[in-house]
Design an enzyme around this catalytic site. Structure first.
Site, PDB file in Angstrom:
ATOM      1  N   PRO A 251      -1.056  57.288  94.690  1.00  0.00           N
ATOM      2  CA  PRO A 251       0.308  57.893  95.163  1.00  0.00           C
ATOM      3  C   PRO A 251       0.674  57.169  96.420  1.00  0.00           C
ATOM      4  CG  PRO A 251      -2.041  59.130  95.918  1.00  0.00           C
ATOM      5  CD  PRO A 251      -2.302  57.897  94.825  1.00  0.00           C
TER       6      PRO A 251
ATOM      7  N   GLU B  68     -11.308  58.887  97.131  1.00  0.00           N
ATOM      8  CA  GLU B  68     -10.580  58.824  98.169  1.00  0.00           C
ATOM      9  C   GLU B  68      -9.682  57.666  97.882  1.00  0.00           C
ATOM     10  OE1 GLU B  68      -9.782  60.572 100.970  1.00  0.00           O
ATOM     11  OE2 GLU B  68     -10.713  62.321  99.535  1.00  0.00           O
TER      12      GLU B  68
ATOM     13  N   ARG C  75       8.159  53.298  74.987  1.00  0.00           N
ATOM     14  CA  ARG C  75       9.376  53.438  74.314  1.00  0.00           C
ATOM     15  C   ARG C  75      10.380  52.297  74.207  1.00  0.00           C
ATOM     16  NH1 ARG C  75      12.472  56.621  76.506  1.00  0.00           N
ATOM     17  NH2 ARG C  75      13.167  58.035  74.813  1.00  0.00           N
TER      18      ARG C  75
ATOM     19  N   ASP D 150      18.938  57.083  76.968  1.00  0.00           N
ATOM     20  CA  ASP D 150      18.355  58.284  77.644  1.00  0.00           C
ATOM     21  C   ASP D 150      18.839  58.339  79.390  1.00  0.00           C
ATOM     22  OD1 ASP D 150      17.137  58.991  75.441  1.00  0.00           O
ATOM     23  OD2 ASP D 150      15.199  58.114  75.950  1.00  0.00           O
TER      24      ASP D 150
END
Length: 252
Positions: free
Chosen positions: A87, A114, A152, A167
């Site tokens: 993150p 962690e 893709r 897209d």
């Protein structure tokens, strides 16, 4: 393209790679995905991959030895981007997806607990990527998203290779509305222009709808989009129309 995924939970990847477009890409040899169990590279008797953090604190930290051993064994003398799913990484956006798709090989490290020992960040990985500003239980789901998005752009994976480049986000705009048969469903009709056969009119309508949808839903994207003078004139007219009061509001 070859993608190696290092994880503590290999079984999580079974279903996503055995369905739909990714399955077909793997069967046709357009994509090669190998999932590796990190514990196999832990050489102590208990195959430990995590330990308590120095300095105290809650949770466990992934040890550096198994991760270094895994990457170095898998790559050998070959060089390839080694990506930690975390993150704290750079947000995965379409431009980054297209950049990754130009690589012939990727190595993905799925973080857990962690996080990983900082020496892994400093001396092993070449990039850190996040799929959003939130925390998951591990990097496996993020790795699946990355593989799907990158695949893709591998030639032949999609039925029409150009589709990925039309897209949402690929052109800097959100994609406009799409319609298919029947032409009339209940009282809702497909816009007449789409059934007109006038390709120039259809192309302009689709462009204007993409501009409208982006302006309403993600206006910040317009700052980086490549807009023609006709696009800008259309947006000015749209914004002016939004600012004009209707008859009812004017009489209040």
């Amino acid at each position: 393209m070859r993608i190696d995924i290092l994880t503590l939970f290999p079984a999580m990847f079974l279903a996503p790679f055995q369905e739909s477009i990714l399955k077909r890409a793997l069967l046709r040899g357009l994509l090669d995905v190998a999932v590796h169990q990190i514990r196999d590279y832990a050489h102590d008797r208990h195959q430990l991959t995590d330990d308590a953090p120095y300095g105290g604190g809650v949770g466990m930290v992934m040890k550096p030895e198994p991760l270094f051993a895994a990457v170095e064994t898998i790559l050998g003398e070959e060089r390839a981007p080694v990506i930690l799913l975390t993150p704290q990484g750079r947000r995965l956006e379409q431009a980054l997806v297209m950049e990754l798709a130009t690589q012939s090989r990727l190595v993905l490290l799925c973080g857990h607990y962690e996080g990983v020992d900082e020496r892994v960040r400093e001396h092993l990985v070449t990039a850190e990527i996040s799929i959003g500003d939130y925390v998951l239980t591990g990097g496996e789901l993020a790795a699946m998203v990355l593989v799907d998005a990158v695949a893709r752009f591998v030639p032949g994976v999609l039925g029409a290779d150009e589709g990925a480049r039309q897209d949402s986000y690929a052109t800097g705009l959100l994609e406009g509305p799409q319609y298919t048969r029947p032409p009339l469903f209940r009282e809702w009709a497909v816009p007449e222009v789409l059934r007109s056969g006038n390709h120039a009119a259809i192309a302009r309508w689709q462009r204007e709808q993409a501009l409208l949808r982006t302006c309403v839903r993600r206006p910040e994207l317009l700052q980086g989009a490549m807009l023609s003078s006709a696009d800008r004139d259309f947006l000015v007219q749209f914004e002016q129309a939004l600012c004009e009061p209707d008859d009812d509001s004017a009489s209040i």
